[in-house]
Scaffold this motif. Sequence first.
Motif, PDB file in Angstrom:
ATOM      1  N   VAL A 196       0.842  -1.204   0.000  1.00  0.00           N
ATOM      2  CA  VAL A 196       0.000   0.000   0.000  1.00  0.00           C
ATOM      3  C   VAL A 196       0.880   1.258   0.000  1.00  0.00           C
ATOM      4  O   VAL A 196       0.588   2.247  -0.684  1.00  0.00           O
ATOM      5  CB  VAL A 196      -0.944  -0.040   1.228  1.00  0.00           C
ATOM      6  CG1 VAL A 196      -1.599   1.294   1.477  1.00  0.00           C
ATOM      7  CG2 VAL A 196      -2.003  -1.121   1.045  1.00  0.00           C
ATOM      8  N   ILE A 197       1.973   1.208   0.743  1.00  0.00           N
ATOM      9  CA  ILE A 197       2.910   2.339   0.771  1.00  0.00           C
ATOM     10  C   ILE A 197       3.566   2.499  -0.603  1.00  0.00           C
ATOM     11  O   ILE A 197       3.631   3.603  -1.154  1.00  0.00           O
ATOM     12  CB  ILE A 197       3.966   2.130   1.879  1.00  0.00           C
ATOM     13  CG1 ILE A 197       3.324   2.362   3.252  1.00  0.00           C
ATOM     14  CG2 ILE A 197       5.172   3.054   1.678  1.00  0.00           C
ATOM     15  CD1 ILE A 197       4.196   1.954   4.438  1.00  0.00           C
ATOM     16  N   GLU A 198       4.054   1.392  -1.167  1.00  0.00           N
ATOM     17  CA  GLU A 198       4.729   1.457  -2.470  1.00  0.00           C
ATOM     18  C   GLU A 198       3.780   1.959  -3.557  1.00  0.00           C
ATOM     19  O   GLU A 198       4.196   2.694  -4.459  1.00  0.00           O
ATOM     20  CB  GLU A 198       5.301   0.081  -2.834  1.00  0.00           C
ATOM     21  CG  GLU A 198       6.574  -0.232  -2.051  1.00  0.00           C
ATOM     22  CD  GLU A 198       6.966  -1.704  -2.092  1.00  0.00           C
ATOM     23  OE1 GLU A 198       8.094  -2.006  -1.661  1.00  0.00           O
ATOM     24  OE2 GLU A 198       6.158  -2.551  -2.530  1.00  0.00           O
ATOM     25  N   ALA A 199       2.508   1.597  -3.454  1.00  0.00           N
ATOM     26  CA  ALA A 199       1.530   2.035  -4.456  1.00  0.00           C
ATOM     27  C   ALA A 199       1.389   3.559  -4.460  1.00  0.00           C
ATOM     28  O   ALA A 199       1.011   4.149  -5.470  1.00  0.00           O
ATOM     29  CB  ALA A 199       0.177   1.375  -4.186  1.00  0.00           C
ATOM     30  N   ARG A 200       1.704   4.181  -3.335  1.00  0.00           N
ATOM     31  CA  ARG A 200       1.626   5.656  -3.253  1.00  0.00           C
ATOM     32  C   ARG A 200       2.908   6.315  -3.723  1.00  0.00           C
ATOM     33  O   ARG A 200       2.998   7.545  -3.764  1.00  0.00           O
ATOM     34  CB  ARG A 200       1.275   6.079  -1.831  1.00  0.00           C
ATOM     35  CG  ARG A 200      -0.211   5.891  -1.563  1.00  0.00           C
ATOM     36  CD  ARG A 200      -0.541   5.921  -0.095  1.00  0.00           C
ATOM     37  NE  ARG A 200      -1.988   5.893   0.111  1.00  0.00           N
ATOM     38  CZ  ARG A 200      -2.750   4.805   0.036  1.00  0.00           C
ATOM     39  NH1 ARG A 200      -2.208   3.630  -0.243  1.00  0.00           N
ATOM     40  NH2 ARG A 200      -4.059   4.877   0.233  1.00  0.00           N
ATOM     41  N   ASP A 201       3.902   5.514  -4.039  1.00  0.00           N
ATOM     42  CA  ASP A 201       5.152   5.999  -4.628  1.00  0.00           C
ATOM     43  C   ASP A 201       5.745   7.194  -3.871  1.00  0.00           C
ATOM     44  O   ASP A 201       5.970   8.258  -4.468  1.00  0.00           O
ATOM     45  CB  ASP A 201       4.888   6.372  -6.101  1.00  0.00           C
ATOM     46  CG  ASP A 201       6.192   6.517  -6.870  1.00  0.00           C
ATOM     47  OD1 ASP A 201       7.229   5.988  -6.403  1.00  0.00           O
ATOM     48  OD2 ASP A 201       6.183   7.186  -7.926  1.00  0.00           O
ATOM     49  N   PRO A 202       6.022   7.030  -2.578  1.00  0.00           N
ATOM     50  CA  PRO A 202       6.543   8.177  -1.807  1.00  0.00           C
ATOM     51  C   PRO A 202       7.892   8.656  -2.330  1.00  0.00           C
ATOM     52  O   PRO A 202       8.693   7.859  -2.835  1.00  0.00           O
ATOM     53  CB  PRO A 202       6.686   7.631  -0.384  1.00  0.00           C
ATOM     54  CG  PRO A 202       6.589   6.158  -0.483  1.00  0.00           C
ATOM     55  CD  PRO A 202       5.881   5.821  -1.756  1.00  0.00           C
ATOM     56  N   ALA A 203       8.124   9.953  -2.220  1.00  0.00           N
ATOM     57  CA  ALA A 203       9.403  10.529  -2.651  1.00  0.00           C
ATOM     58  C   ALA A 203      10.482  10.296  -1.601  1.00  0.00           C
ATOM     59  O   ALA A 203      11.675  10.236  -1.913  1.00  0.00           O
ATOM     60  CB  ALA A 203       9.235  12.029  -2.889  1.00  0.00           C
ATOM     61  N   ARG A 204      10.070  10.220  -0.337  1.00  0.00           N
ATOM     62  CA  ARG A 204      11.025  10.026   0.757  1.00  0.00           C
ATOM     63  C   ARG A 204      10.302   9.445   1.956  1.00  0.00           C
ATOM     64  O   ARG A 204       9.081   9.564   2.080  1.00  0.00           O
ATOM     65  CB  ARG A 204      11.694  11.355   1.138  1.00  0.00           C
ATOM     66  CG  ARG A 204      10.766  12.417   1.639  1.00  0.00           C
ATOM     67  CD  ARG A 204      11.431  13.786   1.685  1.00  0.00           C
ATOM     68  NE  ARG A 204      11.633  14.332   0.347  1.00  0.00           N
ATOM     69  CZ  ARG A 204      10.678  14.933  -0.373  1.00  0.00           C
ATOM     70  NH1 ARG A 204       9.459  15.071   0.101  1.00  0.00           N
ATOM     71  NH2 ARG A 204      10.933  15.403  -1.585  1.00  0.00           N
ATOM     72  N   LEU A 205      11.095   8.813   2.813  1.00  0.00           N
ATOM     73  CA  LEU A 205      10.563   8.221   4.036  1.00  0.00           C
ATOM     74  C   LEU A 205      11.105   9.005   5.226  1.00  0.00           C
ATOM     75  O   LEU A 205      12.321   9.173   5.344  1.00  0.00           O
ATOM     76  CB  LEU A 205      11.020   6.758   4.156  1.00  0.00           C
ATOM     77  CG  LEU A 205      10.710   5.843   2.976  1.00  0.00           C
ATOM     78  CD1 LEU A 205      11.384   4.482   3.185  1.00  0.00           C
ATOM     79  CD2 LEU A 205       9.205   5.669   2.791  1.00  0.00           C
ATOM     80  N   ALA A 206      10.210   9.473   6.075  1.00  0.00           N
ATOM     81  CA  ALA A 206      10.621  10.159   7.296  1.00  0.00           C
ATOM     82  C   ALA A 206      10.427   9.175   8.453  1.00  0.00           C
ATOM     83  O   ALA A 206       9.298   8.885   8.846  1.00  0.00           O
ATOM     84  CB  ALA A 206       9.788  11.425   7.505  1.00  0.00           C
TER      85      ALA A 206
END
Length: 285
Positions: A196-206
């Motif tokens: 689910v996280i990968e599907a949102r294609d985040p630019a960075r992880l905090a």
Amino acid sequence: MTSPEPLDLLHLGRERVIGVYLLETDDGLALLDCGPASCFETLEQRLSERRLALADVGHLLLTHIHLDHAGAAGTLVREHPELRVHVSAVGAPHLVDPARLEASARRIYGDDFDRLWGELAPVPEANVELVGERVLGLECFPTPGHASHHVSYIDADGTLYGGDATGVRVHPSEFVLPPTPPPDIDIAAWHRSLDVIEARDPARLALIHFGVFDDVERHLAELRRRLDEWAERVERGASEQEFVTAARREALGATREDLPAYEQAISLVDSYAGLRRYFDKRAAA
Ligand SMILES: [Zn+2]
């Protein structure tokens, strides 16, 4: 917007163990997780370095209620009664009445509880907001696996605040560990949360433990791989000692000087216990 910066809470005096975030939202400033009450004074100091007081922060967004992320919530509300505390519906009752949470943590940490976490004050129900799909302009979604009630947030710039769902990695190291403490680790759910996280294609992880990383794909792949390796070892019957020794050997190979910060952020003994419990529960079912 520039990349967010963790407010290092110097847990037990050590750098890069617990870092929370200060966000500009649609409704003013918000803290993303707040750390334990034992770090409360450092949190106030970090705010004052930015010429801010706690009263300038309108909201607290929580990923989950574990003490290293949310322990100070009640203390913050006592100091600042206007603070709105956003949490998942499953986590909320434990903020309002933390007695069970405290009892189980005291069983684990014993005499060390107070030094590690400080007080666990209740959050008045009137301050609690249950999170929906959008919170203060951020998207919010369930990410169970590390804890069944865990949620993550992603802002419009693509910064993903994944709490412990996105693992432990002490900046600037590349080494990623999955924190798997009791009581409700779920390996399959955790992988689905990472989907689910990968599907949102985040630019960075905090990350709360610790720092901001933009090699998202590599980071999440390593997290998945290590989660499966750890699970497999415990499922195949590794003892606590074998598990801890193997994990520490890998960590030492990757990151000698940051090992104390890793081991303060994630207890390998607890991680073994959480995985053991997961497989014992499945065997019993
Ligand atoms: Zn944590």
